[in-house]
Design a protein around this motif. Structure first.
Motif, PDB file in Angstrom:
ATOM      1  N   LYS A  40       0.699  -1.161   0.118  1.00  0.00           N
ATOM      2  CA  LYS A  40      -0.104   0.060   0.047  1.00  0.00           C
ATOM      3  C   LYS A  40       0.951   1.324   0.004  1.00  0.00           C
ATOM      4  CE  LYS A  40      -4.127   2.265   0.420  1.00  0.00           C
ATOM      5  NZ  LYS A  40      -4.865   2.388  -0.659  1.00  0.00           N
ATOM      6  N   ALA A  41       1.995   1.204   0.708  1.00  0.00           N
ATOM      7  CA  ALA A  41       3.089   2.315   0.713  1.00  0.00           C
ATOM      8  C   ALA A  41       3.425   2.684  -0.820  1.00  0.00           C
ATOM      9  CB  ALA A  41       4.211   2.106   1.614  1.00  0.00           C
ATOM     10  N   VAL A  42       3.583   1.686  -1.406  1.00  0.00           N
ATOM     11  CA  VAL A  42       3.729   1.545  -2.762  1.00  0.00           C
ATOM     12  C   VAL A  42       2.895   2.283  -3.782  1.00  0.00           C
ATOM     13  CG1 VAL A  42       5.042   0.667  -4.983  1.00  0.00           C
ATOM     14  CG2 VAL A  42       5.666  -0.172  -2.790  1.00  0.00           C
ATOM     15  N   MET A  43       1.610   1.904  -3.559  1.00  0.00           N
ATOM     16  CA  MET A  43       0.710   2.266  -4.197  1.00  0.00           C
ATOM     17  C   MET A  43       0.367   3.735  -3.757  1.00  0.00           C
ATOM     18  SD  MET A  43      -1.984  -1.085  -3.794  1.00  0.00           S
ATOM     19  CE  MET A  43      -3.303  -0.262  -4.304  1.00  0.00           C
ATOM     20  N   ASN A  44       0.488   4.334  -2.755  1.00  0.00           N
ATOM     21  CA  ASN A  44       0.352   5.581  -2.238  1.00  0.00           C
ATOM     22  C   ASN A  44       1.472   6.794  -2.757  1.00  0.00           C
ATOM     23  OD1 ASN A  44      -1.743   4.923  -0.760  1.00  0.00           O
ATOM     24  ND2 ASN A  44      -0.880   5.052   1.192  1.00  0.00           N
ATOM     25  N   GLY A  45       2.555   5.898  -3.346  1.00  0.00           N
ATOM     26  CA  GLY A  45       3.571   6.780  -3.865  1.00  0.00           C
ATOM     27  C   GLY A  45       4.499   7.061  -2.743  1.00  0.00           C
ATOM     28  N   GLU A  46       4.717   6.538  -1.566  1.00  0.00           N
ATOM     29  CA  GLU A  46       5.721   6.448  -0.726  1.00  0.00           C
ATOM     30  C   GLU A  46       7.085   6.075  -0.714  1.00  0.00           C
ATOM     31  OE1 GLU A  46       4.166   5.495   3.351  1.00  0.00           O
ATOM     32  OE2 GLU A  46       2.141   5.729   2.414  1.00  0.00           O
ATOM     33  N   ALA A  47       6.954   5.017  -2.045  1.00  0.00           N
ATOM     34  CA  ALA A  47       8.273   4.501  -2.513  1.00  0.00           C
ATOM     35  C   ALA A  47       7.996   4.062  -3.941  1.00  0.00           C
ATOM     36  CB  ALA A  47       8.495   3.238  -1.681  1.00  0.00           C
ATOM     37  N   ASP A  48       8.916   3.947  -4.688  1.00  0.00           N
ATOM     38  CA  ASP A  48       9.033   3.431  -6.028  1.00  0.00           C
ATOM     39  C   ASP A  48       8.252   2.155  -6.201  1.00  0.00           C
ATOM     40  OD1 ASP A  48       9.725   6.038  -6.808  1.00  0.00           O
ATOM     41  OD2 ASP A  48      11.704   5.520  -7.090  1.00  0.00           O
ATOM     42  N   ASN A  49       8.850   1.105  -5.624  1.00  0.00           N
ATOM     43  CA  ASN A  49       8.332  -0.301  -5.551  1.00  0.00           C
ATOM     44  C   ASN A  49       8.877  -0.993  -4.152  1.00  0.00           C
ATOM     45  OD1 ASN A  49      11.402  -0.948  -5.712  1.00  0.00           O
ATOM     46  ND2 ASN A  49      11.290   0.017  -7.618  1.00  0.00           N
ATOM     47  N   ILE A  50       8.192  -2.394  -4.188  1.00  0.00           N
ATOM     48  CA  ILE A  50       8.474  -3.185  -3.017  1.00  0.00           C
ATOM     49  C   ILE A  50       9.988  -2.988  -2.684  1.00  0.00           C
ATOM     50  CG2 ILE A  50       8.467  -5.526  -2.005  1.00  0.00           C
ATOM     51  CD1 ILE A  50       5.902  -4.019  -1.643  1.00  0.00           C
ATOM     52  N   GLY A  51      10.773  -3.341  -3.736  1.00  0.00           N
ATOM     53  CA  GLY A  51      12.274  -3.456  -3.489  1.00  0.00           C
ATOM     54  C   GLY A  51      12.972  -2.297  -2.734  1.00  0.00           C
ATOM     55  N   SER A  52      12.490  -0.896  -3.185  1.00  0.00           N
ATOM     56  CA  SER A  52      12.795   0.217  -2.516  1.00  0.00           C
ATOM     57  C   SER A  52      12.372   0.331  -1.031  1.00  0.00           C
ATOM     58  CB  SER A  52      12.462   1.443  -3.287  1.00  0.00           C
ATOM     59  OG  SER A  52      11.208   1.566  -3.407  1.00  0.00           O
ATOM     60  N   VAL A  53      11.150  -0.287  -0.865  1.00  0.00           N
ATOM     61  CA  VAL A  53      10.601  -0.234   0.470  1.00  0.00           C
ATOM     62  C   VAL A  53      11.552  -1.352   1.341  1.00  0.00           C
ATOM     63  CG1 VAL A  53       8.759  -1.225   1.888  1.00  0.00           C
ATOM     64  CG2 VAL A  53       8.222   0.213  -0.004  1.00  0.00           C
ATOM     65  N   LEU A  54      12.035  -2.354   0.765  1.00  0.00           N
ATOM     66  CA  LEU A  54      12.689  -3.321   1.700  1.00  0.00           C
ATOM     67  C   LEU A  54      13.968  -2.809   1.891  1.00  0.00           C
ATOM     68  CD1 LEU A  54      11.559  -6.744  -0.283  1.00  0.00           C
ATOM     69  CD2 LEU A  54      10.557  -5.738   2.079  1.00  0.00           C
ATOM     70  N   GLU A  55      14.590  -2.349   0.988  1.00  0.00           N
ATOM     71  CA  GLU A  55      15.953  -1.591   1.191  1.00  0.00           C
ATOM     72  C   GLU A  55      16.140  -0.622   2.214  1.00  0.00           C
ATOM     73  OE1 GLU A  55      16.832  -0.259  -2.721  1.00  0.00           O
ATOM     74  OE2 GLU A  55      17.581  -2.269  -3.557  1.00  0.00           O
ATOM     75  N   LYS A  56      14.965  -0.250   2.746  1.00  0.00           N
ATOM     76  CA  LYS A  56      14.867   0.878   3.942  1.00  0.00           C
ATOM     77  C   LYS A  56      14.614   0.167   5.337  1.00  0.00           C
ATOM     78  CE  LYS A  56      12.893   4.752   0.962  1.00  0.00           C
ATOM     79  NZ  LYS A  56      13.837   5.568   1.088  1.00  0.00           N
ATOM     80  N   LEU A  57      13.585  -0.861   4.759  1.00  0.00           N
ATOM     81  CA  LEU A  57      13.604  -1.724   6.365  1.00  0.00           C
ATOM     82  C   LEU A  57      14.298  -2.693   6.775  1.00  0.00           C
ATOM     83  CD1 LEU A  57       9.611  -2.008   5.633  1.00  0.00           C
ATOM     84  CD2 LEU A  57      10.872  -0.255   6.645  1.00  0.00           C
ATOM     85  N   ILE A  58      15.106  -3.471   5.831  1.00  0.00           N
ATOM     86  CA  ILE A  58      16.193  -4.597   6.161  1.00  0.00           C
ATOM     87  C   ILE A  58      17.183  -3.854   6.999  1.00  0.00           C
ATOM     88  CG2 ILE A  58      17.739  -6.064   5.288  1.00  0.00           C
ATOM     89  CD1 ILE A  58      15.859  -6.437   2.927  1.00  0.00           C
ATOM     90  N   PRO A  59      17.711  -2.857   6.744  1.00  0.00           N
ATOM     91  CA  PRO A  59      18.721  -2.488   7.809  1.00  0.00           C
ATOM     92  C   PRO A  59      18.266  -2.126   9.215  1.00  0.00           C
ATOM     93  CG  PRO A  59      19.113  -1.077   5.549  1.00  0.00           C
ATOM     94  CD  PRO A  59      17.953  -2.032   5.675  1.00  0.00           C
ATOM     95  N   LEU A  60      17.065  -2.114   9.366  1.00  0.00           N
ATOM     96  CA  LEU A  60      16.451  -1.733  10.796  1.00  0.00           C
ATOM     97  C   LEU A  60      15.967  -3.179  11.158  1.00  0.00           C
ATOM     98  CD1 LEU A  60      13.969   1.334   9.586  1.00  0.00           C
ATOM     99  CD2 LEU A  60      16.460   1.345  10.748  1.00  0.00           C
ATOM    100  N   GLY A  61      16.038  -4.168  10.541  1.00  0.00           N
ATOM    101  CA  GLY A  61      15.826  -5.242  11.035  1.00  0.00           C
ATOM    102  C   GLY A  61      14.883  -6.289  10.536  1.00  0.00           C
TER     103      GLY A  61
END
Length: 271
Positions: A12-33
């Motif tokens: 939903k974050a991707v659909m909202n335009g908060e990120a370009d795609n799921i990959g870019s979402v995961l790249e932000k979240l994985i370093p946080l655990g």
């Protein structure tokens, strides 16, 4: 502690335009655990089937901790045994070992007798689900639902069902008990030996909130920004030896990525 989030909110974050795609979402979240996601049957469609989703997640080292599906249990047109088979096949195709049916009762009679009637029907259904799951090596779990119309929403409901079904595990939803007027800390103590998974949900009461359930209104906020007693919940779980999978659940239409990021950062204080 393994930390995850609901795939729905990330997508939903991707659909909202908060990120370009799921990959870019995961790249932000994985370093946080972040290490896993919870997937709903509604997340699987023609554009993103189970193989495509699994490949997309595995590229980033993310696994699927649980698959959940909602069914209108009092709809006689639904073949529940066929639905179970389909959901178990989907769970296996997602390389997932935990399946969470949500047999919702949409049109209940609200008497205590009818509530127990539906509980007993659901127990029979879950027993059949457990029986079908044996050949898959998949475990079946049940959460406390938010809507009081569905007869597994209170502590007493969960106790009744778990007592009748020793073969099922329990998923503690920390926010849903607020809608039922129960305390998640009490539930964590009472069912600690049966907990296999935790949905981390925080709520902030608000007169015109995004969520309005059982006549109670609130917003779903980042973990630690609401009124749920997370230090007490984590202390109880730690004391009873539970240190498995904790999934962040944000029920909102906006700022989903920001709230997930903040939640992951807050979780470092609950080790």
């Amino acid at each position: 502690m393994q930390k995850g989030a609901f795939f729905w909110q990330l997508n939903k974050a991707v659909m909202n335009g908060e990120a370009d795609n799921i990959g870019s979402v995961l790249e932000k979240l994985i370093p946080l655990g972040l290490s896993f996601v919870d997937v709903g049957s509604v997340d699987i469609n023609e554009k993103r089937g189970p193989k495509e989703l699994l490949f997309e997640l595995n590229k980033y080292g993310i696994y699927i901790a649980s698959l959940y599906y909602i069914t209108n249990f009092d709809d006689d047109s639904i073949d529940l045994k066929e639905l179970n088979k389909r959901m178990l096949d989907l769970c296996a195709n997602l390389d997932c070992k935990l399946l969470m049916p949500v047999p919702r009762v949409k049109n209940p009679n609200k008497s205590d007798v009818q509530r127990q009637y539906w509980q007993d029907k659901i127990i029979d259904y879950l027993c059949e689900t457990i029986s079908q799951s044996d050949e898959y090596g998949i475990n079946i779990t049940l959460e406390n639902f938010s809507d009081l119309n569905t007869p597994f929403s209170t502590i007493d409901d969960i106790k009744y069902i778990l007592d009748k079904l020793p073969g099922i595990s329990y998923t503690l939803d920390t926010g849903n008990f607020w809608f039922a007027g129960n305390d998640a800390v009490v539930a964590a103590k009472k069912f600690s030996e049966r907990i296999s998974h935790v949905h981390l949900k925080d709520i902030l009461p608000k007169s015109n909130g995004f969520l309005n359930i059982n006549g109670k209104s609130c917003d779903s906020v980042a973990i630690g920004d609401g009124k749920i007693s997370f230090p007490d919940i984590f202390n109880v779980l730690k004391k009873n030896g539970f240190d498995k999978t904790f999934s962040i659940e944000i029920n909102s239409n906006t700022d989903l990525l920001e709230k997930t990021i903040k939640s992951l950062m807050q979780l470092q204080y609950y080790k």
